[in-house]
Design a protein around this motif. Structure first.
Motif, PDB file in Angstrom:
ATOM      1  N   GLN A 143       0.831  -1.208   0.000  1.00  0.00           N
ATOM      2  CA  GLN A 143       0.000   0.000   0.000  1.00  0.00           C
ATOM      3  C   GLN A 143       0.861   1.252   0.000  1.00  0.00           C
ATOM      4  O   GLN A 143       0.595   2.211  -0.730  1.00  0.00           O
ATOM      5  CB  GLN A 143      -0.920  -0.027   1.228  1.00  0.00           C
TER       6      GLN A 143
ATOM      7  N   SER B  56      -3.360   2.179  -6.498  1.00  0.00           N
ATOM      8  CA  SER B  56      -3.107   2.580  -5.114  1.00  0.00           C
ATOM      9  C   SER B  56      -4.333   2.337  -4.241  1.00  0.00           C
ATOM     10  O   SER B  56      -4.216   1.868  -3.096  1.00  0.00           O
ATOM     11  CB  SER B  56      -2.713   4.062  -5.070  1.00  0.00           C
TER      12      SER B  56
ATOM     13  N   MET C  32       2.529   1.738  -3.483  1.00  0.00           N
ATOM     14  CA  MET C  32       1.603   2.227  -4.497  1.00  0.00           C
ATOM     15  C   MET C  32       1.190   3.669  -4.226  1.00  0.00           C
ATOM     16  O   MET C  32       1.007   4.464  -5.149  1.00  0.00           O
ATOM     17  CB  MET C  32       0.365   1.337  -4.556  1.00  0.00           C
ATOM     18  N   ALA C  33       1.050   4.035  -2.953  1.00  0.00           N
ATOM     19  CA  ALA C  33       0.722   5.426  -2.621  1.00  0.00           C
ATOM     20  C   ALA C  33       1.858   6.350  -3.045  1.00  0.00           C
ATOM     21  O   ALA C  33       1.633   7.445  -3.573  1.00  0.00           O
ATOM     22  CB  ALA C  33       0.458   5.554  -1.122  1.00  0.00           C
TER      23      ALA C  33
END
Length: 578
Positions: free
Chosen positions: A193, A234, A196-197
């Motif tokens: 996470q 994301s 992807m953020a």
């Protein structure tokens, strides 16, 4: 697998260092928070004593004494919590700042770092991940306090009824160990996470910084689609992490509550059986209710630690990254103004031979933009020695063997896509001027770069505010301020890459004359004059050079004066005349 293990160890090392270098405040804060938890655990004990020794007996004096003790207990638990939280929040803020500084220093290392992370990812690492890692200093006292509270409750329950107390002592570790099995999955989901953020942030940063060019070529729709795709990825990673953490939180809360309810039910059975008093029943019920909080915290803490570990690993990716360049040890010597390329091979360059003598002003024309980009990149020191062939000689000394700061001081490359910083026009221009700058020379630089028009158009002059990345200025104004900054350094060898693409023709001619006059109007006694290389297709700039070199198909294909090449070379005319 080995790489993941190494990464995990590096992240663990950062977490361990976070604890050790904040040991003093962390120890004080942990002790105070533990005392707070002990005080809270003693509240139902005191209430039970009040019921047994004062309420049932009707002893007013005993009631007053124990009510005073209860009031004192509340005063202690309130005070120690405030003092402990103050120590811990100070250590968290300090550690987050240290981590941000360390990450920023590594990103800004003059030797560069080998990383696949883009600017948006690096921004996330230096902000969100630094904060997440620092919050480990909040988790440690919470864990210690929760364990301390559970032990106090267990000991109290053993005194009241041994089997009940031992059930707590055995049941708590079993529940926690069962929940700990899911920690690796949480770490993986959180790491995905965060990655992807960071990627979404990076794409957003690129799009915002390049918004004007995108609008110019009508590519807004394609850019929007690109961001939408990475944003959706994301979102999916965030939802996966949230589902995992939510499921874990639900299971942990349920198990903690069931354990507390079991204790309360067992206490009720013992009271009905006459084995414990009413006061002891109240104490056990109060402890069972109180235990829900530390049990729940001990159950959820692996999720918190997993998040801190994932962030620490991302920080380690930056802080332990290998440098791109190896720092040299050689000195540039007393005459650094000549630059020679010998069989230079990199990107679109294929065995380029080019000698620029001290004091020369040379134009370099590259019909293919990638050729100019390759030349500027390798000269700017962003390319490792192992990644290019041939040799770059500065003052006769191989560039990669020269101590890095000396090399950058004597060979300055101003790229086409340059950045300005939040501040003022003056702070951007004067960043490399040093404390003993000559105001008259600064004025000459402002006129030579045409940045004087940027200064005079604002009522605040050199104090005019510049937004981050120069967003408050037009493209032409940014170019002129950046050019002034480069000229002010008086670097023996200066390479300028398309410095006037965003200015009008009149200003371009003024800049060309200004650069020529400032750097080549009078000889420099140190090595026969400054050397300037203009990688450009601007006729105005090329017209003031001593000679022009055309690089195409990987090598030098033409050389001569601008006017001569404009008359005789069709390829040159297509690249330059407009």
């Amino acid at each position: 697998m080995g790489s993941n293990t190494t990464r995990s160890r590096a992240g663990s090392a950062i977490l361990l260092r976070t604890i050790t270098r904040n040991a003093r405040r962390l120890s004080i804060g942990t002790a105070l928070i533990s005392l707070h938890q002990v005080s809270e655990a003693l509240v139902p004990v005191v209430i039970g004593i009040i019921v047994d020794r004062a309420v049932e007996t009707g002893d007013v004096s005993m009631l007053a004494i124990w009510l005073g003790a209860l009031a004192l207990l509340f005063a202690v638990l309130s005070t120690v919590y405030r003092l402990g939280a103050r120590q811990l929040m100070l250590s968290i803020a300090t550690e987050a700042h240290r981590l941000r500084v360390e990450v920023a220093a590594r990103i800004l290392d003059p030797l560069g770092i080998r990383t696949e992370l883009r600017s948006g990812d690096l921004l996330t690492v230096s902000t969100t991940d630094a904060d997440n890692t620092a919050y480990l200093l909040d988790y440690v006292p919470r864990i210690v306090g929760a364990i301390t509270a559970a032990l106090v409750c267990a000991v109290t329950l053993v005194v009241i009824d041994a089997p009940l107390g031992f059930a707590v002592l055995v049941g708590t570790p079993v529940v926690l160990l069962a929940l700990q099995l899911s920690a690796p999955a949480i770490t993986r989901r959180v790491a995905d996470q965060q990655a992807m953020a960071g990627r979404a942030t990076s794409v957003a940063t690129d799009l915002v910084s390049g918004l004007r060019p995108l609008r110019g070529i009508g590519a807004e729709a394609a850019a929007t689609q690109r961001y939408r795709a990475v944003s959706q990825q994301s979102l999916r990673a965030t939802l996966r992490a949230a589902r995992t953490q939510g499921s874990y939180a639900g299971v942990s809360a349920a198990l903690s509550s069931l354990l507390a309810v079991a204790i309360a039910i067992a206490a009720g059975w013992l009271a009905l059986d006459g084995r414990i008093s009413i006061g002891e029943l109240i104490t056990v019920i109060g402890l069972a209710q109180f235990l829900i909080e530390p049990f729940g915290l001990l159950a959820i803490v692996p999720s918190w630690v997993a998040e801190a570990r994932a962030s620490a690993e991302r920080i380690a990716d930056v802080t332990t990254a290998e440098p791109i360049l190896a720092d040299g040890v050689a000195s540039v010597g007393a005459a650094p103004c000549s630059l020679e390329l010998v069989g230079l091979t990199y990107g679109a360059l294929d065995g380029v031979d080019l000698a620029v003598a001290a004091g020369e002003m040379v134009g370099v024309v590259t019909p293919a933009p990638t050729t100019g980009d390759s030349l500027v990149a390798v000269l700017s020191g962003r390319v490792a020695r192992s990644d290019y062939g041939g040799e770059i000689l500065l003052g006769g000394t191989p560039l990669h063997t020269i101590e890095h700061m000396q090399a950058r001081k004597n060979l300055l490359v101003e790229p086409h896509d340059t950045d300005l910083f939040a501040g003022t026009v003056g702070s951007n221009v004067m960043v490399g001027a040093g404390p003993n700058f000559d105001e008259r020379f600064v004025d000459r630089v402002l006129h030579a770069s045409a940045a004087i028009h940027v200064v005079t158009v604002h009522s605040d002059g050199m104090s005019a505010v510049v937004a981050e990345r120069g967003a408050s200025l037009s493209g032409g104004q940014r170019q002129r301020v950046a050019l002034a900054r480069a000229l002010l350094t008086q670097s023996p060898v200066l390479v300028l890459h398309e410095p006037t693409t965003a200015v009008d023709a009149v200003t371009e001619h003024a800049v060309a004359e200004g650069i020529s006059s400032l750097r080549h109007g009078a000889g420099d006694g140190t090595c026969g004059g400054f050397t300037t290389i203009l990688v450009t297709s601007s006729p105005a700039l090329l017209a003031v050079t001593d000679r022009v070199v055309v690089l195409d198909s990987g090598g030098v294909v033409a050389e001569g004066k601008h006017a001569e090449l404009a008359r005789s070379d069709e390829r040159y005319r297509r690249a330059v005349l407009r």
